[in-house]
Design a protein around this motif. Sequence first.
Motif, short mmCIF file in Angstrom:
data_model
loop_
_atom_site.label_atom_id
_atom_site.label_comp_id
_atom_site.label_asym_id
_atom_site.label_seq_id
_atom_site.Cartn_x
_atom_site.Cartn_y
_atom_site.Cartn_z
N UNK A 1 0.08 -0.83 0.19
CA UNK A 1 0.29 -0.50 -0.08
C UNK A 1 1.47 1.34 -0.18
N UNK A 2 2.06 1.03 0.93
CA UNK A 2 2.86 2.35 0.96
C UNK A 2 3.30 2.88 -0.35
N UNK A 3 3.90 2.27 -1.38
CA UNK A 3 4.27 2.35 -2.54
C UNK A 3 3.04 2.99 -3.70
N UNK A 4 1.63 2.50 -3.56
CA UNK A 4 0.58 2.76 -3.98
C UNK A 4 0.59 4.27 -3.89
N UNK A 5 0.63 4.08 -2.73
CA UNK A 5 0.46 5.67 -2.65
C UNK A 5 0.50 7.15 -3.03
N UNK A 6 0.40 7.21 -4.16
CA UNK A 6 0.83 8.77 -5.10
C UNK A 6 0.92 10.47 -3.55
N UNK A 7 0.57 10.10 -2.87
CA UNK A 7 1.01 11.45 -2.03
C UNK A 7 1.39 11.30 -0.57
N UNK A 8 1.79 10.14 -0.67
CA UNK A 8 2.42 9.85 0.59
C UNK A 8 1.60 9.55 2.18
N UNK A 9 0.12 9.15 1.48
CA UNK A 9 -0.06 9.28 3.41
C UNK A 9 -0.11 8.29 3.54
N UNK A 10 0.18 7.15 3.28
CA UNK A 10 0.24 5.52 3.96
C UNK A 10 1.98 5.46 4.40
N UNK A 11 2.68 5.30 5.58
CA UNK A 11 3.26 4.91 5.86
C UNK A 11 3.15 3.72 7.14
N UNK A 12 4.15 3.23 6.92
CA UNK A 12 4.43 1.32 7.01
C UNK A 12 5.62 1.96 8.38
N UNK A 13 5.46 1.68 9.62
CA UNK A 13 6.31 1.78 10.56
C UNK A 13 7.28 0.50 10.65
N UNK A 14 8.12 0.22 11.11
CA UNK A 14 8.92 -1.23 11.05
C UNK A 14 9.46 -1.18 12.35
N UNK A 15 9.37 -2.63 12.87
CA UNK A 15 9.92 -2.67 14.42
C UNK A 15 11.23 -2.78 14.12
N UNK A 16 12.07 -2.72 15.03
CA UNK A 16 13.54 -3.53 14.81
C UNK A 16 13.73 -4.15 16.41
N UNK A 17 13.89 -5.20 15.65
CA UNK A 17 14.26 -6.37 17.02
C UNK A 17 15.41 -7.08 16.66
N UNK A 18 15.89 -6.26 18.33
CA UNK A 18 17.51 -6.89 18.69
C UNK A 18 16.85 -8.25 19.57
N UNK A 19 18.13 -9.35 18.37
CA UNK A 19 18.00 -10.74 19.61
C UNK A 19 19.21 -11.56 19.87
#
Length: 75
Positions: free
Chosen positions: A57-75
Motif C-alpha cells: 500500500x505504501x508505494x501505491x499511494x501517490x501522495x505519501x499518505x501511508x507510512x509503514x513503521x517498522x520495528x527493530x528487533x534485537x536478538x
Amino acid sequence: QCHRKSHHVQTILPEIDEALCNGCGKCLSACEAGALALVDGKAVLARPDRCEYDAACEPACPTGAIQLPFAIVLG
C-alpha cells in the motif's frame, strides 16, 4: 521439536495521514488482503485483522499518505 514464539509484541499497522489522502483508492487496489477501505473519501484501515503488512500500500499511494513503521528487533 518446534517451539512457537510467544506474541507479546504490539501489532504494528500502517498509518494513514488523512490530511494527505486524496481518496484515489490506489492503496485499496494494492492491498490484496482487503484491509483498507474508503470512508468519507479517505482511506482507512477498516480491517486491521486482515493486514498482512506486505508493504504494497505504501508505494501505491501517490501522495505519501501511508507510512509503514517498522520495528527493530534485537536478538
